[in-house]
Write a protein that holds these residues in place. Structure first.
Motif, short mmCIF file in Angstrom:
data_model
loop_
_atom_site.label_atom_id
_atom_site.label_comp_id
_atom_site.label_asym_id
_atom_site.label_seq_id
_atom_site.Cartn_x
_atom_site.Cartn_y
_atom_site.Cartn_z
N ASN A 156 0.84 -1.23 0.01
CA ASN A 156 0.00 0.01 -0.06
C ASN A 156 0.76 1.20 -0.08
O ASN A 156 1.53 1.68 0.82
N VAL A 157 0.81 2.05 -0.99
CA VAL A 157 1.75 3.17 -1.24
C VAL A 157 1.19 4.52 -1.07
O VAL A 157 1.21 5.54 -1.39
N TYR A 158 -0.21 4.24 -0.55
CA TYR A 158 -0.86 5.71 -0.19
C TYR A 158 -0.22 6.75 0.56
O TYR A 158 -0.20 7.90 0.05
N ASP A 159 0.72 6.47 1.53
CA ASP A 159 1.19 7.24 2.29
C ASP A 159 2.87 7.56 1.67
O ASP A 159 3.50 8.11 2.55
N ASP A 160 3.04 7.09 0.75
CA ASP A 160 4.39 7.05 0.11
C ASP A 160 4.51 8.45 -0.36
O ASP A 160 3.70 8.87 -1.38
N PRO A 161 5.36 9.18 -0.10
CA PRO A 161 5.29 10.85 -0.58
C PRO A 161 5.62 10.83 -1.93
O PRO A 161 4.99 11.64 -2.83
N SER A 162 6.20 9.88 -2.63
CA SER A 162 6.41 9.65 -4.07
C SER A 162 5.25 9.61 -4.92
O SER A 162 5.05 9.81 -6.25
N TYR A 163 4.34 8.99 -4.15
CA TYR A 163 2.79 8.77 -4.99
C TYR A 163 1.90 9.87 -4.73
O TYR A 163 0.75 9.74 -5.00
N ALA A 164 2.18 10.96 -3.93
CA ALA A 164 1.31 11.98 -3.65
C ALA A 164 0.80 12.55 -4.90
O ALA A 164 -0.64 12.83 -4.65
N PRO A 165 1.35 12.74 -5.93
CA PRO A 165 0.54 13.28 -7.05
C PRO A 165 -0.40 12.25 -7.83
O PRO A 165 -1.55 12.54 -8.11
N VAL A 166 -0.10 10.92 -7.53
CA VAL A 166 -0.99 9.79 -8.13
C VAL A 166 -2.25 9.58 -7.22
O VAL A 166 -3.47 9.85 -7.61
N VAL A 167 -2.12 9.97 -5.72
CA VAL A 167 -3.19 10.03 -4.85
C VAL A 167 -4.03 11.30 -5.11
O VAL A 167 -5.11 10.89 -5.35
N LYS A 168 -3.57 12.33 -5.44
CA LYS A 168 -4.39 13.43 -5.72
C LYS A 168 -5.03 13.32 -7.11
O LYS A 168 -6.05 13.47 -7.02
N GLU A 169 -4.50 12.77 -8.04
CA GLU A 169 -5.23 12.60 -9.31
C GLU A 169 -6.20 11.56 -9.31
O GLU A 169 -7.30 11.36 -9.85
N MET A 170 -6.01 10.11 -8.49
CA MET A 170 -6.66 9.26 -8.69
C MET A 170 -8.07 9.65 -7.36
O MET A 170 -9.14 9.16 -7.88
N LYS A 171 -8.04 10.62 -6.56
CA LYS A 171 -9.17 10.95 -5.87
C LYS A 171 -9.82 11.90 -6.49
O LYS A 171 -11.31 11.78 -6.50
N GLN A 172 -9.37 12.47 -7.38
CA GLN A 172 -10.23 13.42 -8.20
C GLN A 172 -10.83 12.51 -9.42
O GLN A 172 -12.15 12.71 -9.42
N LYS A 173 -10.39 11.55 -9.98
CA LYS A 173 -11.00 10.36 -10.86
C LYS A 173 -12.13 9.82 -9.90
O LYS A 173 -13.13 9.46 -10.55
N LEU A 174 -11.85 9.40 -8.46
CA LEU A 174 -12.70 8.81 -7.98
C LEU A 174 -14.05 9.67 -7.60
O LEU A 174 -15.33 9.30 -7.75
N LYS A 175 -13.63 10.94 -7.38
CA LYS A 175 -14.86 11.91 -7.28
C LYS A 175 -15.71 11.97 -8.31
O LYS A 175 -16.97 11.99 -8.59
N ASP A 176 -14.87 11.81 -9.60
CA ASP A 176 -15.87 12.32 -11.03
C ASP A 176 -16.58 10.80 -11.07
O ASP A 176 -17.70 11.03 -11.57
#
Length: 536
Positions: A490-510
């Motif tokens: 689980n890489v949710y808290d990995d800082p290097s994946y922060a941009p991915v988290v942001k993008e995926m959360k927006q996709k999830l919202k949409d």
């Protein structure tokens, strides 16, 4: 001249009128494609040799892929039996069709694709396991198992009343299907045939010839059999589907209560109720194979530790689970042979799928429910001669949400605007430029309940999977699907994946907005559980 012109106009009108009349079915038979929908219950893609040949060979199911298309990114919207079937029938997510779990009743005001095909002139039939409802709408004929049904000498619900049929359920379902094709299919009409297997649903009772064969086999262990969930959250650590702790020695592994008593063990002290339906001769044959397994366990158990007991239980699980699949494959071959020999294959779409995936020891589990890959991903193989080029592998993101729209499209029937899936026809025809889906949505509701898998929803692309566990926890997980195919990091808290988290959360919202899901709907379904007294 005016008279001639008038005559010409009248003649033209008459030609137009007569050309618009309904064609005489005797002179113009309906040539729309037939649809054969084959679905098994809890058949993991890992147990189909077209996907992987590590566990079993399934040459007949593989024929569908070899002569058609194999989907590598097919998934479900809610990995549990009855809700998955409701999604397939309605083309709508669980929160829209209302069948969120195995506990709530199916809303029969839902319009299903068989109803629409029947109305459009298709002859329709269903044989096997529906799982919910005793009177499915939209079928000219049905013979279905009540609820989960039995493996041996099962009862069937029909339009004329209930009946018990002697034999093994997988063979019987095929016999009923072939009988309909031979004796009641109308040759001047296209047909929808739903051929639905009970197997390989728990408690995995194989046919005699296959339990005699498969109990002698040993199977390779999955890489994550001893997963400790150290990189995952509460949901994975608290789920009650572990082979070691939650797979029962009696009900699942077929030890007898007498064996348990001798060893001083406590478990569910009843064998699978299906065994009670065996005839004396069938039970004698069963005991001749499973009796020695009990005796061997009595000798082995005193020296077992958790690891060796896990491996023993895994092998017993695979022997019986895969033994039931061997019967499914054999019988799929019987149906395909009939279609081929009776000149039906060339104008018939054949689909093989399961109502969801299944854990075959991965992460130390059996069952399904999670959005993790083995449960979320479902087998999908489609044959459509003269349309699909043989031997094609398709990696686009598709779901069971798409089946209803696909079948209506194939039949030339208007797809209702409130259906939420997409027709797969462009992919089947090789027109990938007409396919524009880049993510799929998932939502699981049945908690607290059997197996204790927490409520969660999420989004998956080809590259990433984002999951939100909620209700009594608030935890997020992100998986890099290409780098971490086993989904153990689980890489949710990995800082290097922060941009991915942001993008995926927006996709999830949409995507939640697109499919009209929301936290308020989640709370609505939680309240239903409270009203039933299932939660406080």
């Amino acid at each position: 001249m005016r008279t001639l012109r008038s005559f010409g106009v009248v003649a033209a009108i008459l030609v137009l009128v007569f050309s618009c009349k309904e064609p005489d079915p005797k002179s113009s038979p309906d040539t729309r494609p037939n649809i054969v929908f084959i679905m098994s219950d809890d058949h993991g893609y890992q147990a189909i040799s077209a996907y992987s040949d590590k566990l079993i060979q399934t040459p007949n199911i593989d024929r569908i892929a070899n002569e058609g298309m194999l989907f590598t990114h097919a998934s479900v919207t809610n990995s549990i039996c009855a809700p998955s079937r409701a999604v397939i029938l309605t083309g709508k997510h669980s929160h829209i069709n209302g069948k969120i779990d195995n506990l709530t009743p199916f809303d029969t005001t839902n319009v299903t694709f068989p109803q629409l095909l029947q109305k459009a002139g298709y002859q329709t039939a269903m044989f096997g396991k529906l799982h919910f409802g005793n009177n499915p709408k939209g079928f000219d004929e049905f013979k279905i198992l009540p609820g989960q049904g039995d493996y041996y000498n099962p009862e069937f619900i029909t339009q004329k009343g209930d009946t018990t049929i002697a034999g093994y359920v997988t063979d019987i379902t095929t016999d009923l299907t072939l009988d309909w094709l031979k004796n009641r299919r109308k040759k001047d009409k296209p047909f929808l045939l739903m051929y639905l297997h009970k197997a390989p649903h728990r408690s995995w009772l194989p046919k005699e010839k296959y339990y005699k064969e498969y109990t002698k086999k040993t199977f390779p262990l999955p890489a994550t059999l001893f997963d400790d969930y150290s990189t995952r959250g509460t949901a994975a650590r608290t789920a009650e589907m572990g082979i070691l702790k939650h797979m029962t020695l009696v009900y699942d592994d077929k030890l007898t209560p007498e064996t348990m008593k001798v060893l001083g063990l406590k478990d569910w002290n009843d064998l699978p109720p299906h065994l009670g339906r065996l005839t004396p001769a069938e039970r004698a044959s069963w005991d001749s194979v499973y009796g020695p397994i009990n005796e061997e366990f009595k000798k082995l158990y005193p020296s077992m530790n958790d690891s060796t007991l896990t491996v023993w239980k895994y092998q017993r699980y695979m022997q019986d689970y895969l033994g039931t699949i061997a019967s499914v494959d054999e019988n799929v071959g019987r149906l395909l042979d009939y279609l081929d020999k009776n000149d039906l294959s060339k104008n018939t779409l054949v689909v093989y799928t399961s109502d969801q995936g299944f854990y075959l020891g991965e992460h130390g589990w059996f069952d399904k429910r999670f959005m993790y890959n083995e449960s979320f991903k479902t087998p999908l193989l489609i044959r459509w001669p003269n349309v699909i080029k043989p031997g094609i592998t398709e990696d686009e993101l598709v779901q069971n949400l798409d089946f209803a729209e696909t079948f209506l499209d194939i039949a030339g029937v208007d797809i209702p605007s409130d259906m939420q899936g997409k027709s797969l026809v462009p992919l089947l025809k090789g027109e990938k430029d007409k396919w524009d889906r880049d993510a799929v949505y998932y939502h699981y509701y049945e908690y607290p309940a059997e197996h204790a898998v927490k409520r969660h929803y999420g989004i998956a692309t080809k590259d990433y999977k984002l999951i939100h566990f909620y209700f009594d926890v608030d935890e997020w997980e992100l998986y890099d699907r290409k780098k971490d195919t086993l989904e153990i990091h689980n890489v949710y808290d990995d800082p290097s994946y922060a941009p991915v988290v942001k993008e995926m959360k927006q996709k999830l919202k949409d995507i939640r907005e697109k499919y009209k899901d929301s936290d308020s709907l989640s709370n609505h379904y939680i309240q239903i559980y409270r009203d039933k007294g299932l939660i406080k």
